[in-house]
Design a protein around this motif. Structure first.
Motif, PDB file in Angstrom:
ATOM      1  N   HIS A   7       0.942  -9.817  -1.675  1.00 48.09           N
ATOM      2  CA  HIS A   7       0.563  -8.733  -0.772  1.00 48.09           C
ATOM      3  C   HIS A   7      -0.463  -7.854  -1.459  1.00 48.09           C
ATOM      4  CE1 HIS A   7       4.163  -9.559   1.675  1.00 48.09           C
ATOM      5  NE2 HIS A   7       4.790  -9.714   0.524  1.00 48.09           N
ATOM      6  N   ASN A   8      -1.235  -7.125  -0.675  1.00 41.67           N
ATOM      7  CA  ASN A   8      -2.172  -6.139  -1.221  1.00 41.67           C
ATOM      8  C   ASN A   8      -1.487  -4.778  -1.252  1.00 41.67           C
ATOM      9  OD1 ASN A   8      -4.322  -7.906  -1.575  1.00 41.67           O
ATOM     10  ND2 ASN A   8      -5.033  -7.616   0.513  1.00 41.67           N
ATOM     11  N   CYS A   9      -1.482  -4.168  -2.425  1.00 40.64           N
ATOM     12  CA  CYS A   9      -0.849  -2.871  -2.615  1.00 40.64           C
ATOM     13  C   CYS A   9      -1.688  -1.778  -1.948  1.00 40.64           C
ATOM     14  CB  CYS A   9      -0.691  -2.590  -4.110  1.00 40.64           C
ATOM     15  SG  CYS A   9       0.007  -0.966  -4.477  1.00 40.64           S
ATOM     16  N   ILE A  10      -1.038  -0.929  -1.169  1.00 39.77           N
ATOM     17  CA  ILE A  10      -1.738   0.158  -0.483  1.00 39.77           C
ATOM     18  C   ILE A  10      -2.171   1.258  -1.463  1.00 39.77           C
ATOM     19  CG2 ILE A  10       0.326   1.492   0.095  1.00 39.77           C
ATOM     20  CD1 ILE A  10      -1.056   1.979   2.853  1.00 39.77           C
ATOM     21  N   ILE A  11      -1.586   1.271  -2.643  1.00 38.97           N
ATOM     22  CA  ILE A  11      -1.921   2.298  -3.633  1.00 38.97           C
ATOM     23  C   ILE A  11      -3.094   1.859  -4.516  1.00 38.97           C
ATOM     24  CG2 ILE A  11      -1.085   3.728  -5.547  1.00 38.97           C
ATOM     25  CD1 ILE A  11       0.327   4.328  -2.857  1.00 38.97           C
ATOM     26  N   CYS A  12      -2.957   0.714  -5.182  1.00 39.17           N
ATOM     27  CA  CYS A  12      -3.983   0.280  -6.139  1.00 39.17           C
ATOM     28  C   CYS A  12      -4.948  -0.761  -5.571  1.00 39.17           C
ATOM     29  CB  CYS A  12      -3.332  -0.268  -7.408  1.00 39.17           C
ATOM     30  SG  CYS A  12      -2.431  -1.818  -7.187  1.00 39.17           S
ATOM     31  N   GLY A  13      -4.597  -1.378  -4.452  1.00 35.40           N
ATOM     32  CA  GLY A  13      -5.466  -2.364  -3.820  1.00 35.40           C
ATOM     33  C   GLY A  13      -5.398  -3.755  -4.429  1.00 35.40           C
ATOM     34  N   GLN A  14      -4.598  -3.926  -5.479  1.00 37.89           N
ATOM     35  CA  GLN A  14      -4.474  -5.233  -6.114  1.00 37.89           C
ATOM     36  C   GLN A  14      -3.499  -6.124  -5.361  1.00 37.89           C
ATOM     37  OE1 GLN A  14      -3.592  -4.939 -10.277  1.00 37.89           O
ATOM     38  NE2 GLN A  14      -5.239  -3.485 -10.666  1.00 37.89           N
ATOM     39  N   TYR A  45      -0.660  12.828  -8.669  1.00 39.07           N
ATOM     40  CA  TYR A  45       0.354  12.988  -7.631  1.00 39.07           C
ATOM     41  C   TYR A  45      -0.287  13.131  -6.242  1.00 39.07           C
ATOM     42  CZ  TYR A  45       4.554  14.668  -5.267  1.00 39.07           C
ATOM     43  OH  TYR A  45       5.611  14.814  -4.408  1.00 39.07           O
ATOM     44  N   SER A  46      -1.337  13.925  -6.143  1.00 41.90           N
ATOM     45  CA  SER A  46      -2.001  14.108  -4.845  1.00 41.90           C
ATOM     46  C   SER A  46      -2.683  12.822  -4.389  1.00 41.90           C
ATOM     47  CB  SER A  46      -2.975  15.279  -4.861  1.00 41.90           C
ATOM     48  OG  SER A  46      -3.856  15.182  -5.926  1.00 41.90           O
ATOM     49  N   PHE A  47      -3.159  12.003  -5.332  1.00 39.50           N
ATOM     50  CA  PHE A  47      -3.713  10.693  -4.981  1.00 39.50           C
ATOM     51  C   PHE A  47      -2.633   9.821  -4.343  1.00 39.50           C
ATOM     52  CE2 PHE A  47      -4.063   6.218  -6.289  1.00 39.50           C
ATOM     53  CZ  PHE A  47      -5.190   5.860  -5.574  1.00 39.50           C
ATOM     54  N   PHE A  48      -1.449   9.804  -4.938  1.00 37.81           N
ATOM     55  CA  PHE A  48      -0.352   9.014  -4.379  1.00 37.81           C
ATOM     56  C   PHE A  48       0.014   9.494  -2.978  1.00 37.81           C
ATOM     57  CE2 PHE A  48       1.039   8.230  -8.976  1.00 37.81           C
ATOM     58  CZ  PHE A  48       0.453   6.982  -9.014  1.00 37.81           C
ATOM     59  N   ILE A  49       0.058  10.802  -2.782  1.00 36.33           N
ATOM     60  CA  ILE A  49       0.368  11.365  -1.460  1.00 36.33           C
ATOM     61  C   ILE A  49      -0.676  10.918  -0.444  1.00 36.33           C
ATOM     62  CG2 ILE A  49       0.565  13.506  -0.112  1.00 36.33           C
ATOM     63  CD1 ILE A  49       2.968  12.957  -1.950  1.00 36.33           C
ATOM     64  N   HIS A  50      -1.936  10.993  -0.817  1.00 35.27           N
ATOM     65  CA  HIS A  50      -3.022  10.568   0.074  1.00 35.27           C
ATOM     66  C   HIS A  50      -2.870   9.098   0.456  1.00 35.27           C
ATOM     67  CE1 HIS A  50      -7.003  10.204   1.811  1.00 35.27           C
ATOM     68  NE2 HIS A  50      -7.199   9.146   1.036  1.00 35.27           N
ATOM     69  N   GLN A  51      -2.607   8.247  -0.509  1.00 35.39           N
ATOM     70  CA  GLN A  51      -2.454   6.824  -0.234  1.00 35.39           C
ATOM     71  C   GLN A  51      -1.240   6.557   0.650  1.00 35.39           C
ATOM     72  OE1 GLN A  51      -5.602   6.280  -1.117  1.00 35.39           O
ATOM     73  NE2 GLN A  51      -4.954   4.219  -1.634  1.00 35.39           N
TER      74      GLN A  51
END
Length: 61
Positions: A7-14, A45-51
């Motif tokens: 699967h493609n991770c919604i956070i890191c895109g890998q 942390y705010s990056f994770f929230i955005h993703q």
């Protein structure tokens, strides 16, 4: 022979094999671990929230 699913991770895109699925979006084990270890005062942390908000936006679409 087992067929592994990726699967493609919604956070890191890998593309990864292992992780969790929330609603219909995948979060890899590495990102899941990093997210739960990140302090709320950390800039990441705010990056994770955005993703993570993408999950809700895709659900409503």
């Amino acid at each position: 022979m087992l067929d592994t699913m990726t699967h493609n991770c919604i956070i890191c895109g890998q593309t990864k094999e292992y992780g969790i699925i929330i609603i219909s979006e995948f979060i890899c084990e590495d990102c899941e671990h990093e997210m739960v270890q990140t302090d709320v005062m950390d800039a990441k942390y705010s990056f994770f929230i955005h993703q993570m908000k993408q999950i809700l936006y895709k659900k409503d679409a």
